[in-house]
Write an enzyme that holds these catalytic residues in place. Structure first.
Site, PDB file in Angstrom:
ATOM      1  N   GLN A 101      26.774  63.970 -27.779  1.00 48.52           N
ATOM      2  CA  GLN A 101      25.569  63.215 -27.430  1.00 48.52           C
ATOM      3  C   GLN A 101      25.326  62.122 -28.477  1.00 48.52           C
ATOM      4  O   GLN A 101      24.906  62.393 -29.600  1.00 48.52           O
ATOM      5  CB  GLN A 101      24.339  64.132 -27.359  1.00 48.52           C
ATOM      6  CG  GLN A 101      23.105  63.373 -26.869  1.00 48.52           C
ATOM      7  CD  GLN A 101      21.866  64.241 -26.731  1.00 48.52           C
ATOM      8  OE1 GLN A 101      21.512  64.972 -27.651  1.00 48.52           O
ATOM      9  NE2 GLN A 101      21.200  64.165 -25.594  1.00 48.52           N
ATOM     10  N   ALA A 169      16.978  60.062 -23.183  1.00 52.62           N
ATOM     11  CA  ALA A 169      15.846  60.869 -22.703  1.00 52.62           C
ATOM     12  C   ALA A 169      14.889  61.197 -23.849  1.00 52.62           C
ATOM     13  O   ALA A 169      15.139  60.872 -25.003  1.00 52.62           O
ATOM     14  CB  ALA A 169      16.381  62.177 -22.096  1.00 52.62           C
ATOM     15  N   TYR A 172      13.491  59.183 -27.466  1.00 51.25           N
ATOM     16  CA  TYR A 172      14.266  58.575 -28.546  1.00 51.25           C
ATOM     17  C   TYR A 172      14.561  57.098 -28.217  1.00 51.25           C
ATOM     18  O   TYR A 172      14.070  56.570 -27.219  1.00 51.25           O
ATOM     19  CB  TYR A 172      15.537  59.407 -28.814  1.00 51.25           C
ATOM     20  CG  TYR A 172      15.158  60.794 -29.305  1.00 51.25           C
ATOM     21  CD1 TYR A 172      14.608  60.962 -30.573  1.00 51.25           C
ATOM     22  CD2 TYR A 172      15.281  61.918 -28.494  1.00 51.25           C
ATOM     23  CE1 TYR A 172      14.207  62.217 -31.024  1.00 51.25           C
ATOM     24  CE2 TYR A 172      14.879  63.177 -28.949  1.00 51.25           C
ATOM     25  CZ  TYR A 172      14.341  63.315 -30.214  1.00 51.25           C
ATOM     26  OH  TYR A 172      13.931  64.548 -30.655  1.00 51.25           O
TER      27      TYR A 172
END
Ligand SMILES: Cc1cc2nc3c(=O)[nH]c(=O)nc-3n(C[C@H](O)[C@H](O)[C@H](O)COP(=O)(O)O)c2cc1C
Ligand code: SF4
Length: 441
Positions: A101, A169, A172
């Site tokens: 991620q 999402a 951030y």
């Protein structure tokens, strides 16, 4: 008939052996400077052994200023590649894929590190929850961060990982650009939806230019932001709707994204993510002390949590802004369905899943193609193996108490719900097992 939960899922560049992904879940397992440790490898192996098809990593900063707390492994430079290569190789031994991620916190942080006390964002407004201060990004800053995401993807590929996910999402940096509530820019990166999406689309194009078309790239998005869930956030407005997010997802796919991971909530944490049955404010008043010296609202918040009356007020507001316990499992499925109807690529849905029949029904109904799980797998690392053996739900399921979340700023990540264990000692033994094997046996 074959169980859809155990059918492989093929993306353009990646095939995963089943439909259960370990969702991103961050813990402070690494060194202060963002170099990785054996502890993180131990942590990820718990889930690879437990049978998930793929692990989506925790928040991995792509830029030194994008860190949200010390002790999260980063991908800010080439010298980080060997660690991620070792981690990926260990996970692969269990026929499990690994997706990194790629993340940047922007103005939303937990504990800023020594070198970067101020965040950066689409705006110069402080984050409303903790009051962390930030600088409005210039065009040169935007270009630098876009390039950092592309370099992060290139490093993940060189490390032999199976793909990357953009953390778009939960409030951030990418959300801070996308959100109609947060983004107050007057230039080409603010205003209309198209302008607000420009930052993330620049990132997708830069990644494709850097790694080519044949490397898996997905995006996690808060489909509905619910930015007005708490009184403290209401000044900024409700934020993006699922229809706006579905349009953004269409543009993302046109620009080269291979899958969408649907989440919710404009901040982290948010009453709807991770959705909790309740919140333990007395525990919060202890661990929140870690934050008290950094953000401009944090000391005020701490006093709030310490005082019985104001703590109860906060707890009530948080619980009322969330969903009832019976609605937690699959709470974002309606949004996933809207996104799925808008895009031709697979959709992964996160939020509360822990029952095989519920997952099966969601996939069969066409609401999503796979689910991701965080807390239920923290509670039962081998839940997917239990499903494969015919269990519909674990004997001691995750209670959604969110004690793991409240502990994580101070203590090792793990399940802290005492009633799930025969004794407090058994619970701590399980939490501390992440340190085995040690780095120097
Ligand atoms: C302690 C904790 C840390 C988390 N860290 C991240 C993270 O780093 N990145 C992210 O996208 N989501 C993060 N999440 C959200 C989860 O990935 C997941 O989407 C959310 O908890 C809802 O799923 P669940 O009900 O299966 O837990 C975190 C959740 C928890 C509880
Ligand atoms: S502490 Fe355990 S039971 Fe509670 S939400 Fe976290 S994983 Fe679930």
């Amino acid at each position: 008939m074959a169980d859809v939960v155990f059918q492989p899922l093929s993306f353009r560049n990646l095939t995963v052996k089943n439909r259960v992904f370990r969702s991103n879940i961050s813990g402070r397992f690494d060194n202060y400077d963002g170099s990785g440790t054996q502890t993180r490898i131990n942590w990820e192996l718990k889930f690879a052994r437990g049978g998930v098809g793929a692990i989506i990593s925790s928040f991995v900063p792509v830029h030194p200023r994008g860190r949200i707390i010390p002790n999260y492994a980063s991908i800010v430079s080439d010298d980080r590649i060997p660690f991620w290569r070792a981690l990926g190789a260990a996970v692969h031994q269990h026929d499990c894929k690994y997706i990194m991620q790629l993340s940047h916190g922007g103005r939303q942080r937990d504990i800023p590190d020594l070198e970067h006390p101020r965040g950066q964002s689409s705006t110069d407004k402080r984050d409303p929850l903790h009051g962390f201060e930030c600088d409005r990004m210039t065009i040169a800053d935007i270009k630098e961060v876009v390039a950092a995401f592309a370099e992060g993807a290139r490093r993940a590929r060189e490390a032999g990982l199976d793909g990357v996910e953009l953390h778009g999402a939960n409030g951030y940096l990418i959300t801070q650009f996308l959100s109609s509530a947060i983004n107050d820019r007057k230039d080409e990166y603010g205003g209309s939806l198209e302008n607000r999406a420009r930052f993330v689309l620049d990132i997708v194009r830069a990644i494709r230019a850097r790694v080519g078309k044949d490397f898996h790239l997905q995006m996690k998005i808060s489909a509905t932001e619910f930015n007005n869930a708490l009184l403290i956030l209401r000044l900024e407005g409700a934020g993006n709707t699922v229809q706006e997010s579905a349009q953004v997802c269409k543009w993302l796919v046109e620009a080269g994204v291979d899958a969408i991971h649907v989440s919710t909530g404009s901040s982290f944490p948010h009453p709807r993510n991770p959705a909790g049955a309740d919140i333990d404010v007395s525990l919060l008043s202890h661990t929140y002390e870690q934050l008290a010296s950094s953000g401009t609202n944090t000391f005020r918040n701490l006093l709030f949590f310490h005082n019985h009356l104001t703590a109860e007020l906060f707890r009530k507001q948080w619980v009322d802004a969330g969903v009832t316990k019976d609605k937690i499992e699959g709470l974002s499925l309606a949004d996933a369905r809207v996104v799925k109807q808008a895009v031709p690529v697979p959709v992964i849905c996160t939020g509360g899943f822990q029952t095989a029949s519920v997952i099966r029904k969601a996939i069969t109904a066409g609401d999503c193609d796979a689910v991701s799980m965080a807390r239920p797998l923290v509670a039962n690392n081998d839940l997917v193996k239990q499903f494969a053996a015919g269990k519909d739900r674990a004997d001691r399921p995750c209670t959604y108490c969110n004690k793991c979340l409240v502990h994580v700023v101070e203590h090792p990540l793990g399940c802290y719900e005492e009633k799930r264990f025969p004794s407090p000692e058994a619970m701590l033994h399980e939490v501390m097992s992440v340190f085995q094997p040690p780095p120097f046996p």
